[in-house]
Design a protein around this motif. Sequence first.
Motif, PDB file in Angstrom:
ATOM      1  N   THR A 189       0.849  -1.205   0.000  1.00 20.66           N
ATOM      2  CA  THR A 189       0.000   0.000   0.000  1.00 20.66           C
ATOM      3  C   THR A 189       0.881   1.251   0.000  1.00 20.66           C
ATOM      4  O   THR A 189       0.532   2.268  -0.605  1.00 20.66           O
ATOM      5  CB  THR A 189      -0.927  -0.003   1.230  1.00 20.66           C
ATOM      6  OG1 THR A 189      -1.542  -1.285   1.327  1.00 20.66           O
ATOM      7  CG2 THR A 189      -1.986   1.068   1.140  1.00 20.66           C
ATOM      8  N   GLU A 190       2.036   1.146   0.654  1.00 21.65           N
ATOM      9  CA  GLU A 190       2.940   2.294   0.710  1.00 21.65           C
ATOM     10  C   GLU A 190       3.406   2.708  -0.696  1.00 21.65           C
ATOM     11  O   GLU A 190       3.546   3.892  -0.993  1.00 21.65           O
ATOM     12  CB  GLU A 190       4.152   1.966   1.582  1.00 21.65           C
ATOM     13  CG  GLU A 190       5.082   3.148   1.755  1.00 21.65           C
ATOM     14  CD  GLU A 190       6.144   2.876   2.790  1.00 21.65           C
ATOM     15  OE1 GLU A 190       6.264   3.668   3.728  1.00 21.65           O
ATOM     16  OE2 GLU A 190       6.844   1.840   2.669  1.00 21.65           O
ATOM     17  N   VAL A 191       3.634   1.725  -1.562  1.00 15.99           N
ATOM     18  CA  VAL A 191       4.069   2.038  -2.933  1.00 15.99           C
ATOM     19  C   VAL A 191       3.003   2.888  -3.630  1.00 15.99           C
ATOM     20  O   VAL A 191       3.294   3.908  -4.258  1.00 15.99           O
ATOM     21  CB  VAL A 191       4.331   0.738  -3.739  1.00 15.99           C
ATOM     22  CG1 VAL A 191       4.569   1.046  -5.208  1.00 15.99           C
ATOM     23  CG2 VAL A 191       5.512  -0.023  -3.145  1.00 15.99           C
ATOM     24  N   ARG A 202      -2.748 -12.161  15.747  1.00 16.25           N
ATOM     25  CA  ARG A 202      -3.333 -10.873  16.177  1.00 16.25           C
ATOM     26  C   ARG A 202      -4.254 -10.272  15.112  1.00 16.25           C
ATOM     27  O   ARG A 202      -5.380  -9.841  15.419  1.00 16.25           O
ATOM     28  CB  ARG A 202      -2.187  -9.901  16.495  1.00 16.25           C
ATOM     29  CG  ARG A 202      -2.649  -8.491  16.809  1.00 16.25           C
ATOM     30  CD  ARG A 202      -1.471  -7.585  17.090  1.00 16.25           C
ATOM     31  NE  ARG A 202      -1.834  -6.182  17.123  1.00 16.25           N
ATOM     32  CZ  ARG A 202      -0.957  -5.193  17.101  1.00 16.25           C
ATOM     33  NH1 ARG A 202       0.341  -5.461  17.044  1.00 16.25           N
ATOM     34  NH2 ARG A 202      -1.360  -3.938  17.145  1.00 16.25           N
ATOM     35  N   ALA A 203      -3.786 -10.242  13.846  1.00 16.19           N
ATOM     36  CA  ALA A 203      -4.603  -9.620  12.791  1.00 16.19           C
ATOM     37  C   ALA A 203      -5.949 -10.337  12.684  1.00 16.19           C
ATOM     38  O   ALA A 203      -7.001  -9.685  12.564  1.00 16.19           O
ATOM     39  CB  ALA A 203      -3.863  -9.654  11.461  1.00 16.19           C
ATOM     40  N   ASN A 204      -5.932 -11.664  12.718  1.00 10.69           N
ATOM     41  CA  ASN A 204      -7.193 -12.411  12.585  1.00 10.69           C
ATOM     42  C   ASN A 204      -8.120 -12.134  13.765  1.00 10.69           C
ATOM     43  O   ASN A 204      -9.330 -11.948  13.589  1.00 10.69           O
ATOM     44  CB  ASN A 204      -6.918 -13.911  12.477  1.00 10.69           C
ATOM     45  CG  ASN A 204      -6.286 -14.265  11.145  1.00 10.69           C
ATOM     46  OD1 ASN A 204      -5.800 -13.367  10.444  1.00 10.69           O
ATOM     47  ND2 ASN A 204      -6.266 -15.528  10.783  1.00 10.69           N
ATOM     48  N   THR A 231      -4.822  -2.097  -1.226  1.00  8.47           N
ATOM     49  CA  THR A 231      -4.169  -3.159  -1.998  1.00  8.47           C
ATOM     50  C   THR A 231      -4.609  -4.492  -1.416  1.00  8.47           C
ATOM     51  O   THR A 231      -4.955  -4.577  -0.230  1.00  8.47           O
ATOM     52  CB  THR A 231      -2.628  -3.066  -1.966  1.00  8.47           C
ATOM     53  OG1 THR A 231      -2.174  -3.301  -0.629  1.00  8.47           O
ATOM     54  CG2 THR A 231      -2.134  -1.725  -2.460  1.00  8.47           C
ATOM     55  N   SER A 232      -4.603  -5.508  -2.262  1.00  6.94           N
ATOM     56  CA  SER A 232      -5.009  -6.844  -1.804  1.00  6.94           C
ATOM     57  C   SER A 232      -4.466  -7.865  -2.788  1.00  6.94           C
ATOM     58  O   SER A 232      -3.950  -7.509  -3.850  1.00  6.94           O
ATOM     59  CB  SER A 232      -6.535  -6.943  -1.780  1.00  6.94           C
ATOM     60  OG  SER A 232      -7.019  -7.007  -3.105  1.00  6.94           O
ATOM     61  N   HIS A 233      -4.602  -9.130  -2.430  1.00  9.67           N
ATOM     62  CA  HIS A 233      -4.252 -10.176  -3.394  1.00  9.67           C
ATOM     63  C   HIS A 233      -5.309 -10.241  -4.491  1.00  9.67           C
ATOM     64  O   HIS A 233      -4.999 -10.300  -5.669  1.00  9.67           O
ATOM     65  CB  HIS A 233      -4.148 -11.534  -2.698  1.00  9.67           C
ATOM     66  CG  HIS A 233      -2.911 -11.644  -1.870  1.00  9.67           C
ATOM     67  ND1 HIS A 233      -2.789 -12.540  -0.838  1.00  9.67           N
ATOM     68  CD2 HIS A 233      -1.741 -10.949  -1.898  1.00  9.67           C
ATOM     69  CE1 HIS A 233      -1.587 -12.396  -0.295  1.00  9.67           C
ATOM     70  NE2 HIS A 233      -0.943 -11.446  -0.918  1.00  9.67           N
ATOM     71  N   SER A 234      -6.579 -10.211  -4.082  1.00 10.09           N
ATOM     72  CA  SER A 234      -7.637 -10.320  -5.091  1.00 10.09           C
ATOM     73  C   SER A 234      -8.943  -9.638  -4.676  1.00 10.09           C
ATOM     74  O   SER A 234      -9.737  -9.278  -5.533  1.00 10.09           O
ATOM     75  CB  SER A 234      -7.923 -11.801  -5.386  1.00 10.09           C
ATOM     76  OG  SER A 234      -8.294 -12.443  -4.187  1.00 10.09           O
ATOM     77  N   SER A 235      -9.160  -9.463  -3.361  1.00 12.77           N
ATOM     78  CA  SER A 235     -10.445  -8.904  -2.920  1.00 12.77           C
ATOM     79  C   SER A 235     -10.573  -7.436  -3.316  1.00 12.77           C
ATOM     80  O   SER A 235      -9.569  -6.731  -3.436  1.00 12.77           O
ATOM     81  CB  SER A 235     -10.568  -8.977  -1.395  1.00 12.77           C
ATOM     82  OG  SER A 235     -10.392 -10.289  -0.962  1.00 12.77           O
ATOM     83  N   GLY A 236     -11.805  -6.987  -3.456  1.00 19.88           N
ATOM     84  CA  GLY A 236     -12.061  -5.575  -3.726  1.00 19.88           C
ATOM     85  C   GLY A 236     -12.242  -4.799  -2.426  1.00 19.88           C
ATOM     86  O   GLY A 236     -12.054  -5.348  -1.328  1.00 19.88           O
TER      87      GLY A 236
END
Length: 377
Positions: free
Chosen positions: A108-110, A145-147, A206-211
């Motif tokens: 996301t930083e990019v 933690r994230a989950n 940003t994501s792998h595939s999700s919107g």
Amino acid sequence: MFTAFTAITGAFSVNGCDKTTDNTFIASQIANISDTVQQDFTIEDMNNLQDFLLAKSIKEDLSDNNYDLDNDGEWSVFDLCLMRQKVINTTEKDSDVLVVYFSRTGTTEVIADYIIDITGADVFEIEALVPYTDEDIQYSNSSCRANQEQNNKSVRPEIADTLENIEQYDTIFLGYPIWWGEEPRIIDTFLESYDFSGATVIPFCTSHSSGLIASEKNIKNLGFAYGELLNGRCFSSDSTREDVSDWLDTLPVSEKENEIKMNIEVNGHLLTATLADNSSAKAFAEIIKYEPLMIQMDDYANFEKVGRLPKNIPRNDEQIRTEAGDIILYQGNQVTIYYDENTWNFTRLGKIDNITQAELKDILGTGSVSVTFSLMS
Ligand SMILES: Cc1cc2nc3c(=O)[nH]c(=O)nc-3n(C[C@H](O)[C@H](O)[C@H](O)COP(=O)(O)O)c2cc1C
């Protein structure tokens, strides 16, 4: 005297100072500068420079800092450097566009950096007070933690820093990775911490595939104060600067700070175009800076009008598939306006704004035409 000051501040202008820089290095830098400008710097010179910086009108009052900005009990060149950094931060960064982002692994930083680069926006990175470790985001582990956070909509991870002057921003780009289809909970912490009522908020992720639709819904439902919330855009890890630029073009708010515009007069029509961000376009802008340039342009291969430049300019050739409105540099000495598709290795000079292929073809007509390029003031 002022030249000397400029020289010394220039030596420390690389994004502020690195506190790890030792005094020997600083001393050698000063010696180098002194050699260059044939002048030794005295403590009085430094005092003068600090007084000069303090005299600049800035939002933060530095006058009580008593020259010891790093509070180490000594006044040194490092304090001077800190002061300059503060002055720069408070006087030169007066954009009304802000990019706020959270990025754990840099993707996301990019995208955030592209937006900043294109719009000249200020930036605020959301960092967790307790940083996310690699284990914390190991989403294959159901109890990481994230989950755990994503499983509980009321969790609000604390943010390390505070954002000041939120009210100065009209437009806020808000970037985050998609975590389990949604925004990371720390984004909710951020949104609930400030009043955005004067601003247009534009999410990007940003994501792998999700919107990002689920995250947009969540954000709306938070009930925080905002002026307007625009539909956002999800990028993949291989998105380019051009992808981001094209998206920004579609937004009603975006101001591209470094954009150079030109007028193109042809067959009694006045078109506008945006120059590309490369050395070729800059060289072309130099040619048309002081007086308009008229070029006789002829059809070639049913896809372009082409004409010769008065001199060669630098090439930044790359494989480009053209579309109507593209302005292209061919072999460093010919400029073309494309009204149809072609794929070749050449240099983008710019693009005509807001025009359809049919409109452009109609304006250009058939055969030889005089086209006048001039820089927009
Ligand atoms: C906890 C976690 C959950 C994720 N969930 C999703 C998901 O639901 N859909 C998806 O496409 N990508 C998912 N990803 C991948 C990230 O969205 C993707 O790698 C993102 O670009 C990372 O951004 P960053 O480098 O800025 O942190 C997940 C990543 C993590 C760490």
